[in-house]
Design a protein around this motif. Structure first.
Motif, short mmCIF file in Angstrom:
data_model
loop_
_atom_site.label_atom_id
_atom_site.label_comp_id
_atom_site.label_asym_id
_atom_site.label_seq_id
_atom_site.Cartn_x
_atom_site.Cartn_y
_atom_site.Cartn_z
N GLU A 48 3.44 -20.62 -0.77
CA GLU A 48 2.99 -21.87 -0.15
C GLU A 48 1.88 -21.65 0.87
N ASP A 49 1.93 -20.51 1.60
CA ASP A 49 0.95 -20.29 2.66
C ASP A 49 0.12 -19.01 2.49
N ARG A 50 0.39 -18.24 1.44
CA ARG A 50 -0.36 -16.99 1.26
C ARG A 50 -0.35 -16.54 -0.19
N ILE A 51 -1.22 -15.58 -0.47
CA ILE A 51 -1.31 -14.96 -1.78
C ILE A 51 -0.80 -13.53 -1.65
N ILE A 52 0.03 -13.11 -2.59
CA ILE A 52 0.61 -11.77 -2.55
C ILE A 52 0.23 -11.05 -3.84
N ASP A 53 -0.27 -9.83 -3.70
CA ASP A 53 -0.65 -8.98 -4.83
C ASP A 53 0.20 -7.71 -4.75
N ILE A 54 1.10 -7.53 -5.71
CA ILE A 54 1.96 -6.35 -5.75
C ILE A 54 1.57 -5.51 -6.95
N ALA A 55 1.14 -4.28 -6.69
CA ALA A 55 0.74 -3.36 -7.76
C ALA A 55 1.66 -2.15 -7.72
N ARG A 56 2.46 -2.02 -8.77
CA ARG A 56 3.36 -0.88 -8.88
C ARG A 56 2.88 0.01 -10.01
N SER A 57 2.88 1.30 -9.78
CA SER A 57 2.42 2.21 -10.83
C SER A 57 3.46 2.25 -11.96
N PRO A 58 3.03 2.66 -13.15
CA PRO A 58 3.97 2.73 -14.27
C PRO A 58 5.18 3.61 -13.94
N PHE A 59 6.34 3.07 -14.23
CA PHE A 59 7.62 3.74 -14.01
C PHE A 59 7.85 4.11 -12.55
N GLY A 60 7.09 3.51 -11.64
CA GLY A 60 7.27 3.74 -10.21
C GLY A 60 6.90 5.13 -9.75
N LEU A 61 6.11 5.86 -10.52
CA LEU A 61 5.80 7.24 -10.19
C LEU A 61 4.92 7.38 -8.95
N ARG A 62 4.00 6.47 -8.76
CA ARG A 62 3.09 6.55 -7.60
C ARG A 62 3.40 5.51 -6.54
N GLY A 63 4.52 4.85 -6.64
CA GLY A 63 4.92 3.89 -5.62
C GLY A 63 4.35 2.50 -5.87
N THR A 64 4.44 1.71 -4.81
CA THR A 64 4.03 0.31 -4.88
C THR A 64 3.04 0.00 -3.77
N LYS A 65 2.01 -0.78 -4.09
CA LYS A 65 1.06 -1.25 -3.09
C LYS A 65 1.17 -2.77 -3.02
N ARG A 66 1.18 -3.27 -1.79
CA ARG A 66 1.32 -4.71 -1.59
C ARG A 66 0.20 -5.19 -0.67
N LYS A 67 -0.50 -6.22 -1.10
CA LYS A 67 -1.54 -6.85 -0.29
C LYS A 67 -1.20 -8.32 -0.15
N GLU A 68 -1.44 -8.85 1.04
CA GLU A 68 -1.21 -10.27 1.29
C GLU A 68 -2.41 -10.85 2.02
N ALA A 69 -2.67 -12.10 1.77
CA ALA A 69 -3.72 -12.81 2.49
C ALA A 69 -3.31 -14.26 2.65
N SER A 70 -3.48 -14.78 3.84
CA SER A 70 -3.20 -16.19 4.09
C SER A 70 -4.30 -17.03 3.46
N TYR A 71 -3.94 -18.22 3.03
CA TYR A 71 -4.96 -19.13 2.49
C TYR A 71 -6.00 -19.47 3.55
N ALA A 72 -5.65 -19.31 4.82
CA ALA A 72 -6.58 -19.63 5.90
C ALA A 72 -7.79 -18.71 5.91
N ALA A 107 -11.75 -13.26 4.55
CA ALA A 107 -12.53 -12.94 5.75
C ALA A 107 -11.87 -11.85 6.57
N GLY A 108 -10.64 -11.53 6.30
CA GLY A 108 -9.91 -10.57 7.13
C GLY A 108 -10.12 -9.14 6.69
N ALA A 109 -9.28 -8.27 7.21
CA ALA A 109 -9.35 -6.84 6.92
C ALA A 109 -8.98 -6.55 5.46
N GLN A 110 -8.31 -7.49 4.78
CA GLN A 110 -7.91 -7.27 3.40
C GLN A 110 -9.13 -7.12 2.49
#
Length: 158
Positions: free
Chosen positions: A48-72, A99-102
């Motif tokens: 409702e208030d932000r966009i979330i991008d979750i990138a997990r490597s295949p089979f979880g071998l390299r972990g998960t990266k999560r990015k978020e940004a507010s619609y603002a 516009a942010g650090a993302q």
């Protein structure tokens, strides 16, 4: 194609060529599974208030990266397809610049990138409309308070 070569070489008892074809076929199958898992594990959430991008490597071998940004902080939303194959299958990338650090969020190889772009823009417009409504309510409350103080001061000095 490799399975056809494998069948032909195996049927003709040319095992010297069948073994390399089998090894390459298994390697190609492994590569396809890896690519599918890499694509399947990328999750894009339009909250409702932000966009979330979750990138997990295949089979979880390299972990998960999560990015978020507010619609603002969203400045621009672009959709693109590269080449005939992506255009034919209606697959492409959606890039959301902030516009942010993302910096930016990239939704890679999504189905119907123009539809995703439109959905993000609609949610962005809804978010901005709700923010404007909240600001209007806050200003009305401030004005009501100011007029209340003014009215009270006018009564006490009359």
């Amino acid at each position: 194609v490799l399975l056809a070569f494998l069948a032909v070489f195996g049927a003709n008892q040319v095992y010297a060529l069948a073994l390399p074809a089998f090894i390459v076929g298994v390697a190609d199958l492994g590569w396809l599974v890896w690519q599918y898992e890499d694509w399947r594990n990328d999750i894009y959430i339009l909250a409702e208030d932000r966009i979330i991008d979750i990138a997990r490597s295949p089979f979880g071998l390299r972990g998960t990266k999560r990015k978020e940004a507010s619609y603002a902080v969203v400045q621009n939303v672009e959709a693109s397809t590269k080449g005939f194959v992506e255009l034919f299958f209606n697959v492409g990338d959606v890039v959301i610049r902030t516009a942010g650090a993302q910096g930016e969020l990239t939704f890679s190889r999504v189905y119907d990138p123009r539809g995703v772009q439109q959905d993000v823009q609609e949610r962005l417009a809804t978010f901005k409309q709700k923010q404007a409504e909240k600001e209007n309510l806050r200003r009305r409350a401030e004005l009501a308070e100011v007029f209340g103080i003014y009215d009270e001061l006018r009564r006490t000095h009359s």
